[in-house]
Design a protein around this motif. Structure first.
Motif, PDB file in Angstrom:
ATOM      1  N   TYR A 145       0.852  -1.183   0.000  1.00  0.00           N
ATOM      2  CA  TYR A 145       0.000   0.000   0.000  1.00  0.00           C
ATOM      3  C   TYR A 145       0.890   1.237   0.000  1.00  0.00           C
ATOM      4  N   LEU A 146       0.303   2.354  -0.409  1.00  0.00           N
ATOM      5  CA  LEU A 146       0.943   3.648  -0.231  1.00  0.00           C
ATOM      6  C   LEU A 146       0.163   4.398   0.841  1.00  0.00           C
ATOM      7  N   CYS A 147       0.875   4.890   1.840  1.00  0.00           N
ATOM      8  CA  CYS A 147       0.240   5.550   2.981  1.00  0.00           C
ATOM      9  C   CYS A 147       0.603   7.031   3.008  1.00  0.00           C
ATOM     10  N   ILE A 148      -0.399   7.864   3.279  1.00  0.00           N
ATOM     11  CA  ILE A 148      -0.188   9.293   3.537  1.00  0.00           C
ATOM     12  C   ILE A 148      -0.756   9.585   4.917  1.00  0.00           C
ATOM     13  N   THR A 149       0.096  10.043   5.819  1.00  0.00           N
ATOM     14  CA  THR A 149      -0.306  10.268   7.212  1.00  0.00           C
ATOM     15  C   THR A 149      -0.880  11.677   7.354  1.00  0.00           C
ATOM     16  N   TRP A 150      -2.128  11.831   6.931  1.00  0.00           N
ATOM     17  CA  TRP A 150      -2.776  13.146   6.977  1.00  0.00           C
ATOM     18  C   TRP A 150      -2.958  13.638   8.406  1.00  0.00           C
ATOM     19  N   SER A 151      -2.883  12.756   9.385  1.00  0.00           N
ATOM     20  CA  SER A 151      -3.085  13.169  10.776  1.00  0.00           C
ATOM     21  C   SER A 151      -1.912  13.973  11.317  1.00  0.00           C
ATOM     22  N   GLU A 152      -0.760  13.938  10.645  1.00  0.00           N
ATOM     23  CA  GLU A 152       0.423  14.644  11.128  1.00  0.00           C
ATOM     24  C   GLU A 152       0.460  16.071  10.593  1.00  0.00           C
ATOM     25  N   TYR A 174       3.028  17.667   9.325  1.00  0.00           N
ATOM     26  CA  TYR A 174       3.672  17.556   8.017  1.00  0.00           C
ATOM     27  C   TYR A 174       3.587  16.087   7.605  1.00  0.00           C
ATOM     28  N   PRO A 175       2.568  15.708   6.838  1.00  0.00           N
ATOM     29  CA  PRO A 175       2.333  14.286   6.540  1.00  0.00           C
ATOM     30  C   PRO A 175       3.509  13.630   5.825  1.00  0.00           C
ATOM     31  N   ARG A 176       3.685  12.351   6.132  1.00  0.00           N
ATOM     32  CA  ARG A 176       4.664  11.522   5.440  1.00  0.00           C
ATOM     33  C   ARG A 176       3.972  10.723   4.350  1.00  0.00           C
ATOM     34  N   ILE A 177       4.724  10.333   3.345  1.00  0.00           N
ATOM     35  CA  ILE A 177       4.217   9.476   2.276  1.00  0.00           C
ATOM     36  C   ILE A 177       5.221   8.345   2.084  1.00  0.00           C
ATOM     37  N   PHE A 178       4.746   7.100   2.183  1.00  0.00           N
ATOM     38  CA  PHE A 178       5.666   5.966   2.129  1.00  0.00           C
ATOM     39  C   PHE A 178       4.921   4.713   1.705  1.00  0.00           C
ATOM     40  N   ILE A 179       5.676   3.689   1.319  1.00  0.00           N
ATOM     41  CA  ILE A 179       5.128   2.392   0.913  1.00  0.00           C
ATOM     42  C   ILE A 179       5.196   1.445   2.105  1.00  0.00           C
ATOM     43  N   THR A 180       4.126   0.708   2.332  1.00  0.00           N
ATOM     44  CA  THR A 180       4.084  -0.230   3.447  1.00  0.00           C
ATOM     45  C   THR A 180       3.263  -1.447   3.056  1.00  0.00           C
ATOM     46  N   ARG A 181       3.540  -2.565   3.705  1.00  0.00           N
ATOM     47  CA  ARG A 181       2.730  -3.780   3.513  1.00  0.00           C
ATOM     48  C   ARG A 181       1.846  -4.054   4.730  1.00  0.00           C
ATOM     49  N   ARG A 182       1.876  -3.149   5.708  1.00  0.00           N
ATOM     50  CA  ARG A 182       1.067  -3.307   6.913  1.00  0.00           C
ATOM     51  C   ARG A 182       0.008  -2.215   6.922  1.00  0.00           C
ATOM     52  N   ARG A 183      -1.218  -2.600   6.679  1.00  0.00           N
ATOM     53  CA  ARG A 183      -2.309  -1.634   6.648  1.00  0.00           C
ATOM     54  C   ARG A 183      -2.858  -1.480   8.063  1.00  0.00           C
ATOM     55  N   ARG A 184      -2.207  -0.621   8.850  1.00  0.00           N
ATOM     56  CA  ARG A 184      -2.591  -0.422  10.238  1.00  0.00           C
ATOM     57  C   ARG A 184      -2.907   1.051  10.457  1.00  0.00           C
ATOM     58  N   ASP A 236      -5.489   9.054   8.516  1.00  0.00           N
ATOM     59  CA  ASP A 236      -4.466   8.506   7.621  1.00  0.00           C
ATOM     60  C   ASP A 236      -5.145   7.779   6.462  1.00  0.00           C
ATOM     61  N   ARG A 237      -4.465   7.771   5.322  1.00  0.00           N
ATOM     62  CA  ARG A 237      -5.087   7.235   4.100  1.00  0.00           C
ATOM     63  C   ARG A 237      -4.168   6.219   3.445  1.00  0.00           C
ATOM     64  N   PHE A 238      -4.714   5.048   3.113  1.00  0.00           N
ATOM     65  CA  PHE A 238      -3.972   3.998   2.413  1.00  0.00           C
ATOM     66  C   PHE A 238      -4.516   3.872   0.999  1.00  0.00           C
TER      67      PHE A 238
END
Length: 667
Positions: free
Chosen positions: A132-139, A141-151, A157-159
């Motif tokens: 998945y690609l995750c964008i941490t809108w809750s932060e 300054y949001p981060r954007i990264f690739i992850t395999r853990r949809r938590r 936060d948006r996956f």
């Protein structure tokens, strides 16, 4: 929604524990109780939840008329498949949640299935294969990264995904970070200045707050459009913005926008698949199944081009292909924004509740959404293309599943088990010369890590401390703590054998019935002997299958045998135990490092009763060092912010225990 809490039909909720299991009965065996329950169910839309005698959730369903739908399960009819007939024979309780509309019940059902994972529902498998690609809108300054853990750590936060082609996803993210100024590092490289990324325009200077959070969110919203499949819409937006900069003669900003447009064009220039009908955006879903596992592919077509390819796998035992497709649609579109819902969805098979899904998607999008099952012409050919991709993904999933089944079968032969082990637990100890000693418990279910069942322990034995280690004693302690609850259950004689069988079955859905089929100890004969001695104290040594895996030659030891089992280090059963051992070691070491870091970073002042983190910070800010606090008088300490005379005396006494003892002797 009119009612938001679970209502147990006919009586209050019974606590979910092992002692009340014998107090329940199967509804089919008590006709009076069954009829009473059915009469109390309202004829309104909502969700219903089926539970067994152990209070485990079996099934979650929805209906526009709860009473009629639940009654249909208990009518003598041959319409139900073997899976549903098996479920009905286990139902002991029924809960319901009333909603204002059937569309609301659909959303609620999707959330309940995702959170509770009931066995008899269609469950999408999270096998960590698709990223998945995750964008941490809750932060800020949001981060954007690739992850395999949809938590979800935060609901904001948006996956995006899951993406089938991880290589394409990484290339897309690389081009996005090169075209748009985004934070490039999870932590600042320098504390007092920006790094090279800011100088070359790759980063807006997040670490030194060179950009406001509002402006950074605006940039990231443009980036999110790429992963929402809205490339063409973003391109038009950037072109209009570039023209406005040119009109204001801000040519430098216009040039930056021009470079972003070029980067955006690079994302789609290698697109080989396109359709002549470029005016309609649509999603296309197709499925391939072997009646055990189903692979679903979702192609996102935007402006005639394929922008994303998502993949899902699901349990297909006794499930129709249409019901699996419907579950994928419910899961996927419940997580996306309204702008990501296309006006048309093409499916390979008709859906059981297609009209309801149309109404729900239309309400979610704000415009009419059409779901169709094409049979002819270009749309049917598109379905065939997606189906071919699903067949390839199914073959990959089957090969991995077959390897896991062969590994558990080989392990059963090695340990002379009558059935293949489903739940396997591994244990390891980690410390440095006895300091910060911890232990780990990892769980594999059907040959795959089940991280929701992982546990970690702090070693409590007073004899294990810095400078003195005892792995044997530590392993015995962990065995006692892990299985003491089961020892009490066995002493009480309350359905011990039945609970063991339920724990190893496919109906295991909670943490109560966690009886393992195999317990593996990391170590040799010494660790195994210590574990078995602890289990003898609990009178469980004859009930558990225990083995150990020695690192040196990957040898397997079992109780009662001085020599290791005749095995090959490369055979599948040993490889499975080795994976379990390595995961237990990794988990134990990571927890040990965490505890050691906490101890090293903790101030001595936190050991003083009454001093919390804030008072510790204020005290250190006032005196600048612990040595200065130690040399200060009670009166000087009381002058620090937040400290009164009583607490100041307590701090002074902590650093001068001999004076405190002298006062006690005088008293």
């Amino acid at each position: 929604m009119r009612l938001t809490s679970h209502q147990r039909v006919g009586h209050t909720a019974v606590e979910n524990n092992l002692s009340n299991a014998s107090q329940r009965t199967i509804l089919l065996k008590d006709e009076n109780r069954l009829e009473q329950r059915l009469r109390e169910i309202p004829a309104e839309p909502g969700c219903y939840l089926m539970r067994d005698v152990e209070d485990r959730l079996l099934y979650v369903g929805k209906s526009k008329c709860l009473r009629n739908r639940v009654r249909s399960y208990f009518r003598s009819s041959s319409d139900h498949g073997p899976r549903i007939r098996l479920m009905v024979r286990q139902i002991s309780e029924i809960e319901f949640i009333v909603t204002d509309s059937e569309a609301e019940s659909l959303v609620l059902e999707s959330n309940l299935i995702k959170n509770q994972q009931p066995h008899f529902n269609v469950l999408l498998k999270d096998d960590k294969k698709y990223p998945y690609l995750c964008i941490t809108w809750s932060e800020e300054y949001p981060r954007i990264f690739i992850t395999r853990r949809r938590r979800f750590r935060n609901k904001n936060d948006r996956f995006y995904g899951p993406y089938v082609d991880v290589g394409l996803l990484r290339r897309t993210l690389f081009l996005v970070k090169r075209s748009f100024p985004l934070r490039q590092r999870p932590r600042p490289l320098h504390q007092d200045r920006t790094c090279l990324n800011y100088s070359i325009g790759r980063c807006p200077g997040v670490c030194q707050q060179k950009i406001t959070p509002q402006d950074y969110h605006q940039v990231l919203r443009k980036v999110a459009m790429v992963f929402q499949g809205r490339n063409q819409e973003l391109k038009v937006l950037l072109e209009n913005q570039m023209e406005r900069y040119s009109d204001r003669m801000d040519y430098e900003s216009a040039a930056n926008i021009r470079d972003q447009i070029k980067g955006l064009e690079q994302l789609t220039e290698g697109q080989k698949m396109s359709l002549p009908d470029s005016s309609v955006s649509r999603d296309v879903l197709a499925i391939a199944s072997d009646h055990r596992v189903a692979a679903v592919q979702l192609f996102q077509m935007r402006a005639g081009k394929l922008v994303n390819r998502l993949g899902f796998t699901a349990d297909a035992v006794d499930q129709t292909l249409g019901s699996v497709l419907q579950r994928v649609i419910e899961e996927h579109y419940s997580q996306v924004d309204a702008v990501e819902v296309p006006p048309e969805v093409l499916v390979q098979y008709s859906l059981p509740q297609q009209e309801l899904l149309v109404d729900w998607l239309s309400e979610h999008r704000g415009r009419r959404v059409q779901i169709s099952c094409p049979q002819r012409q270009a749309k049917a050919e598109l379905i065939e293309l997606v189906e071919r991709n699903a067949v390839f993904e199914l073959s990959r999933a089957k090969s991995g599943q077959q390897q896991q089944e062969l590994a558990t079968e080989d392990l059963a032969q090695l340990l002379e088990l009558t059935t293949q082990p489903r739940r396997i637990e591994g244990y390891d100890i980690s410390h440095i010369q006895g300091s910060d000693a911890v232990a780990s418990q990892v769980v594999f279910i059907d040959g795959l890590p089940a991280k929701q069942h992982y546990r970690k322990y702090k070693i409590k034995s007073s004899s294990i401390k810095s400078g003195h280690s005892d792995d044997f004693m530590a392993m015995a302690e962990i065995m006692r703590r892990r299985f003491r609850r089961w020892a009490r259950v066995k002493q009480e004689g309350s359905n011990f054998e039945n609970l063991q069988r339920c724990s190893g079955s496919t109906l295991q859905t909670d943490g109560l019935n966690d009886w393992p089929d195999v317990v593996m100890i990391d170590g040799g004969k010494g660790q195994l002997a210590s574990a078995m001695e602890a289990l003898r104290e609990l009178d469980l040594h004859e009930d558990l299958v225990v083995c150990s895996l020695a690192k040196k030659h990957e040898q397997i030891f079992v109780p009662g045998q001085s020599k290791p089992l005749d095995s090959d280090p490369d055979q599948l059963g040993v490889v499975l135990l080795r994976r379990l051992r390595d995961e237990a070691h990794r988990f134990a070491v990571s927890y040990h490092r965490q505890q050691r870091g906490v101890r090293m970073n903790r101030s001595r002042l936190t050991d003083i009763p009454g001093l919390g983190p804030r008072r510790v910070r204020d005290l250190l800010a006032h005196f600048q060092s612990i040595d200065a606090i130690q040399l200060a008088s009670v009166q000087q300490i009381s002058q620090a912010p937040g400290l009164g005379p009583a607490l100041a005396l307590q701090v002074w006494t902590y650093f001068h225990p001999e004076a405190d003892m002298a006062l006690e002797e005088v008293a």
